[in-house]
Design a protein around this motif. Structure first.
Motif, PDB file in Angstrom:
ATOM      1  N   ARG A  54       8.964   8.419   5.123  1.00  0.00           N
ATOM      2  CA  ARG A  54       9.388   8.279   3.738  1.00  0.00           C
ATOM      3  C   ARG A  54       9.734   6.552   3.333  1.00  0.00           C
ATOM      4  NH1 ARG A  54      12.937  12.110   0.209  1.00  0.00           N
ATOM      5  NH2 ARG A  54      12.687  11.006  -1.622  1.00  0.00           N
ATOM      6  N   CYS A  69      11.793   6.589  -5.483  1.00  0.00           N
ATOM      7  CA  CYS A  69      13.142   6.471  -5.388  1.00  0.00           C
ATOM      8  C   CYS A  69      13.450   6.333  -3.798  1.00  0.00           C
ATOM      9  CB  CYS A  69      13.880   7.594  -5.937  1.00  0.00           C
ATOM     10  SG  CYS A  69      13.655   9.243  -4.700  1.00  0.00           S
ATOM     11  N   CYS A  77      15.425  11.347  -7.061  1.00  0.00           N
ATOM     12  CA  CYS A  77      15.151  11.693  -8.446  1.00  0.00           C
ATOM     13  C   CYS A  77      15.633  12.970  -9.006  1.00  0.00           C
ATOM     14  CB  CYS A  77      13.594  11.781  -8.614  1.00  0.00           C
ATOM     15  SG  CYS A  77      12.630  10.450  -8.013  1.00  0.00           S
ATOM     16  N   CYS A 104       9.455  11.645  -8.030  1.00  0.00           N
ATOM     17  CA  CYS A 104       8.511  10.473  -7.823  1.00  0.00           C
ATOM     18  C   CYS A 104       7.789  11.070  -6.569  1.00  0.00           C
ATOM     19  CB  CYS A 104       9.110   9.183  -7.203  1.00  0.00           C
ATOM     20  SG  CYS A 104      10.159   9.551  -5.438  1.00  0.00           S
ATOM     21  N   CYS A 107       9.668  12.125  -3.290  1.00  0.00           N
ATOM     22  CA  CYS A 107      10.508  13.538  -3.584  1.00  0.00           C
ATOM     23  C   CYS A 107       9.450  14.702  -3.647  1.00  0.00           C
ATOM     24  CB  CYS A 107      11.227  13.605  -5.024  1.00  0.00           C
ATOM     25  SG  CYS A 107      12.606  12.370  -5.074  1.00  0.00           S
TER      26      CYS A 107
HETATM   27 ZN   LIG Z   1      12.266  10.489  -5.744  1.00  0.00          ZN
END
Ligand SMILES: [Zn+2]
Length: 269
Positions: A54, A69, A77, A104, A107
């Motif tokens: 991530r 994010c 998000c 995003c 996510c």
């Molecule tokens: Zn996000």
């Protein structure tokens, strides 16, 4: 509709340290242990991989001009969508639409509160490994100061140990598979490290014996079929099922990497 499986091995080319924050060894307070399973074998938990993927993805996505994010608790998000929990209970179809529009890439791929991740990372276990011990200077967690004369020993996995690697992706469009491959490539070529003591040069790993399988459940879809309108303009995402070294794997699957590079992703945030 579609399952992606990427398996292989991971070899650390520098010391590797996945620490165990939860367990304090009371017989030796100055020994900073590795995370180990109940049989004392060190491993890289799937949650660590997810974190590395991530955060590496964050850098890649931002370079592409996408807003993503941090994925930190209460900062995703999904956390910013008012009454999302309520919406899931009341109108699941609308909730899906809102999720797609308001979240995003990270996510969507790695999940968020109440949303399952599209990729699942398995724990990585070593097939051969050696544990080393280094003397370090203990730094106080409270104020970052070096405690007076406090030397500790920290365990780490010696370079050239090998671990299993397995990730599964569900219903990922080609660009999302390309995104995952871009992340793996960054890790493979040393732009991202795994585990602790990164500033000391720990955590560089290489992938090897990589193999990707894409399985389709629905009859209609072939290997190049699209799961997203974003894939429509370029479906020629050829890939190989051969078991390859990391270098070869990223070369042979470059068209999937290209699909991600060329995808005109515009998720509003
Ligand atoms: Zn996000």
């Amino acid at each position: 509709m579609r399952r992606v499986e990427i398996r292989g091995i991971v070899r650390n080319i520098s010391p590797l340290r996945i620490g165990n924050r939860d367990v304090v060894d009371f017989t030796s307070i100055t020994k900073v242990q590795l995370l180990k399973n109940s049989r004392g074998i060190p491993f890289i938990p799937g949650s660590s991989w997810k974190g590395v993927f991530r955060s590496t993805g964050e850098v890649i996505a931002r370079k592409k001009g996408l807003k993503v994010c941090t994925g930190l608790t209460k900062e995703t998000c999904v956390d910013k969508i008012p009454d999302f929990q309520e919406l899931i209970k009341k109108d699941i179809e609308k909730a899906k639409k809102v999720f797609w529009e308001k979240t995003c890439l990270n996510c969507k791929v790695f999940g968020a509160p109440s949303i399952l991740s599209s990729v699942y990372f398995f724990d990585s276990y070593p097939s051969n490994y050696k544990i080393g011990v280094k003397t370090i200077i203990a730094i106080s967690r409270e104020n970052g100061a070096v405690s007076k004369g406090a030397l500790a020993t920290a365990e780490y996995v010696e370079p050239n140990s090998t671990f299993s690697f397995l990730l599964l992706g569900e219903n990922m469009p080609n660009y999302a598979i390309g995104y995952i491959l871009s992340i793996m490539k960054e890790i493979h070529y040393g732009y991202s490290q795994v585990g602790g003591y990164k500033s000391r040069g720990f955590g560089f790993v290489k992938f090897d014996k990589l193999q990707m399988r894409i399985t389709h459940y629905s009859e209609k879809s072939g290997s190049n079929s699209s799961l997203s309108p974003l894939d429509e303009f370029d479906l020629k995402a050829d890939y190989t099922q051969d078991e390859l070294s990391g270098d070869e794997f990223f070369k042979k699957n470059s068209s999937l990497l290209e699909v991600f590079n060329n995808a005109r992703i515009q998720y509003p945030m």
